[in-house]
Design an enzyme around this catalytic site. Structure first.
Site, mmCIF file in Angstrom:
data_model
loop_
_atom_site.group_PDB
_atom_site.id
_atom_site.type_symbol
_atom_site.label_atom_id
_atom_site.label_comp_id
_atom_site.label_asym_id
_atom_site.label_seq_id
_atom_site.Cartn_x
_atom_site.Cartn_y
_atom_site.Cartn_z
ATOM 1 N NE ARG A 42 -14.298 -17.868 -10.880
ATOM 2 C CZ ARG A 42 -12.949 -17.395 -11.079
ATOM 3 N NH1 ARG A 42 -12.392 -18.129 -11.825
ATOM 4 N NH2 ARG A 42 -12.834 -17.296 -9.768
ATOM 5 C CE LYS A 207 5.134 -15.194 -0.576
ATOM 6 N NZ LYS A 207 5.080 -14.811 -1.478
ATOM 7 N N GLY A 365 -9.632 -16.809 -3.785
ATOM 8 C CA GLY A 365 -10.037 -18.423 -4.382
ATOM 9 C C GLY A 365 -9.513 -19.941 -4.085
ATOM 10 N N GLY A 389 -8.672 -12.604 -6.093
ATOM 11 C CA GLY A 389 -8.053 -11.508 -6.260
ATOM 12 C C GLY A 389 -9.310 -9.470 -6.442
HETATM 13 P P1 ADP Z 1 -6.783 -17.299 -0.707
HETATM 14 O O1 ADP Z 1 -6.610 -17.939 -2.069
HETATM 15 O O2 ADP Z 1 -8.116 -18.448 0.146
HETATM 16 O O3 ADP Z 1 -7.104 -15.767 -0.501
HETATM 17 P P2 ADP Z 1 -4.083 -18.337 -0.100
HETATM 18 O O4 ADP Z 1 -3.799 -18.143 -1.901
HETATM 19 O O5 ADP Z 1 -3.660 -16.905 0.500
HETATM 20 O O6 ADP Z 1 -5.651 -18.207 0.031
HETATM 21 O O7 ADP Z 1 -4.191 -19.537 0.314
HETATM 22 C C1 ADP Z 1 -4.329 -20.589 0.385
HETATM 23 C C2 ADP Z 1 -2.769 -21.305 0.549
HETATM 24 O O8 ADP Z 1 -2.756 -21.599 1.964
HETATM 25 C C3 ADP Z 1 -3.516 -22.379 -0.026
HETATM 26 O O9 ADP Z 1 -2.581 -23.645 -0.421
HETATM 27 C C4 ADP Z 1 -3.214 -24.094 1.562
HETATM 28 O O10 ADP Z 1 -2.448 -25.531 1.795
HETATM 29 C C5 ADP Z 1 -1.585 -22.412 2.111
HETATM 30 N N1 ADP Z 1 -1.777 -22.723 4.217
HETATM 31 C C6 ADP Z 1 -2.349 -22.097 4.749
HETATM 32 N N2 ADP Z 1 -1.704 -22.636 5.537
HETATM 33 C C7 ADP Z 1 -0.363 -23.148 5.652
HETATM 34 C C8 ADP Z 1 0.686 -23.138 6.179
HETATM 35 N N3 ADP Z 1 0.772 -23.316 7.553
HETATM 36 N N4 ADP Z 1 1.818 -23.679 5.594
HETATM 37 C C9 ADP Z 1 1.861 -23.587 5.022
HETATM 38 N N5 ADP Z 1 0.782 -23.178 3.364
HETATM 39 C C10 ADP Z 1 -0.324 -22.916 4.388
#
Ligand code: ADP
Ligand code: MG
Length: 410
Positions: A42, A207, A365, A389
């Site tokens: 950053r 999620k 992130g 976000g």
């Molecule tokens: P971003 O920050 O890129 O938007 P998210 O916060 O939605 O991504 O998700 C990231 C998390 O999702 C990671 O910590 C990863 O471990 C978790 N994750 C990915 N696949 C699975 C899975 N099959 N079961 C549980 N957690 C998962």
């Protein structure tokens, strides 16, 4: 109306920037461990704007938040190590003020010569920065306005927040977007309006419920949606598959069935995994095997198995679909990439993104952290969004206060 950009600032002020005091709102919210910056991405992302201002002889006053101090000074969240790093990256001294809008800040600004840079202390040491009370925020914004003649807003990671330095200050003084915000908006806008086709969106992460807004806004705009990560199990369950102890959001099953129906109707391809890596438990050294998507419980772990990554056949199919696309947006790791045994799917997808001939964008992130941790260079992608976000809210079609105040209309 279009975003007000940095190149228009001299004409807005009616003078060249030499000798003018410019407050720059950056997002220097870097990860720190024991006072040491573990990822200076950053800080680097803020350099183009700062260099442009320095080169024009402006007196640059940098402000940012760091972490979540409770509206009062808290030494563990001091920006001092960041100011130090900024000085190294700029190759020139950077003054540091020990308060945000107090005597130290005023002195530091008064001492600036043309082309000099000062960093003031963490904005969130002042309760006014994040206050929900408009009057309290505006009062703090007036103090910030006393430090400069204009605002360059460049903290893309905070544009979805109605905070004093992001929103109220921009209304008080002449204000424009910095080069980072300009780039982010340009790229994210291309993902929502008139993307070059074929257009694929890859979603993963933990999620579905975190990503409903993005799916709703982007689904009608894409040719292909690829679903991996934890959210894939809600999609698989919606199709009647058993998923063992994998992440499942039972309350989203109907919503997900709605997406599948909408896609069928409009001829949008939703690609779901054909296999997954099933593990005995949620741990780095857990036993694991690959299982077909319609037989996730037919493993030695039975109904206790947990899906922690997309399987190798899925990864290959996703990679092919990605390489066949001209525009690709990816958000959300394909598996629990933090554990090496479950990082393969994420790595294959990241690799495929680097081979896209058109525009490839990584947002989120954890996704940005994943590609760096897996050893990919930022330059391998068309763009890595600096806002988690903020970029998701942009792609949901939400109005972002920190952009609207700079003239942007979605
Ligand atoms: P971003 O920050 O890129 O938007 P998210 O916060 O939605 O991504 O998700 C990231 C998390 O999702 C990671 O910590 C990863 O471990 C978790 N994750 C990915 N696949 C699975 C899975 N099959 N079961 C549980 N957690 C998962
Ligand atoms: Mg995340």
């Amino acid at each position: 109306m279009a975003l007000r950009t940095l190149d228009t600032l001299p004409s807005r002020l009616g003078r060249s920037l030499a000798g003018t005091r410019i407050v720059v709102r950056c997002d220097l919210n870097v990860p720190l461990r024991d006072g040491v910056i573990t990822d200076d991405g950053r800080v680097r992302a803020s350099l183009p704007t700062l260099n442009a201002l320095i080169n024009q002889g402006a007196r640059v006053v940098v402000c940012s938040h760091l972490g979540r101090p409770a509206g009062a000074p808290d030494p563990q969240y001091s920006l001092e190590p960041v100011a130090q790093r900024l000085s190294e990256l700029l190759g020139q001294p950077v003054a540091f003020a020990r308060d945000t809008v107090g005597e130290s800040a005023r002195d530091a600004v008064a001492a600036l010569a043309d082309g000099d840079v000062a960093v003031i202390e963490n904005l969130r040491f002042e309760a006014g920065e994040t206050s929900k009370d408009d009057a309290v925020r505006q009062q703090f914004a007036r103090s910030l306005a006393g430090l400069g003649d204009a605002l360059v807003s460049d903290g893309f990671g905070v544009v979805h927040r109605k905070q004093a330095s992001v929103y109220d200050l921009a209304e008080l003084v002449p204000s424009v977007a910095g080069l980072l915000i300009e780039k982010e908006v340009e790229v994210l806008d291309r993902l929502t309006e008139k993307p070059e086709r074929p257009y694929a969106v890859v979603l993963g992460g933990s999620k579905v419920s975190d990503k409903l807004g993005v799916i709703e806004h982007l689904l009608p705009r894409v040719d292909t949606l690829l679903v991996g990560g934890g959210m894939m199990f809600t999609f698989l369950a919606a199709q009647g598959h058993k998923v063992g102890k994998s992440l499942l959001e039972a309350d989203q099953l109907d919503t997900v069935r709605g997406y599948l129906a909408q896609a069928r109707e409009k001829g949008i391809r939703i690609v779901l995994p054909v296999d997954a890596v099933m593990a005995a438990s949620f741990s780095a050294d857990a036993d694991h095997v690959v299982a077909a998507a319609d037989a996730l419980e037919d493993t030695p772990f039975g109904a206790d198995g947990m899906g922690l990554d997309i399987g190798p056949r899925t990864a290959e199919q996703f990679a092919e679909a990605i390489r066949a696309s001209t525009t690709v947006f990816w958000n959300g790791p394909m598996g629990v990439f933090e554990m090496p045994a479950f990082a393969a799917g994420t790595k294959t997808v990241a690799q495929a993104l680097t081979e896209v001939s058109g525009l490839s964008v990584v947002g989120g992130g954890d996704s940005a952290a994943a590609v760096r941790q897996l050893g990919f260079a930022d330059e391998a992608f068309g763009h890595i969004s600096t806002g988690g976000g903020a970029s998701l809210e942009f792609l949901e079609g939400k109005k972002l206060p920190g952009l609207e105040v700079l003239g942007w209309e979605q």
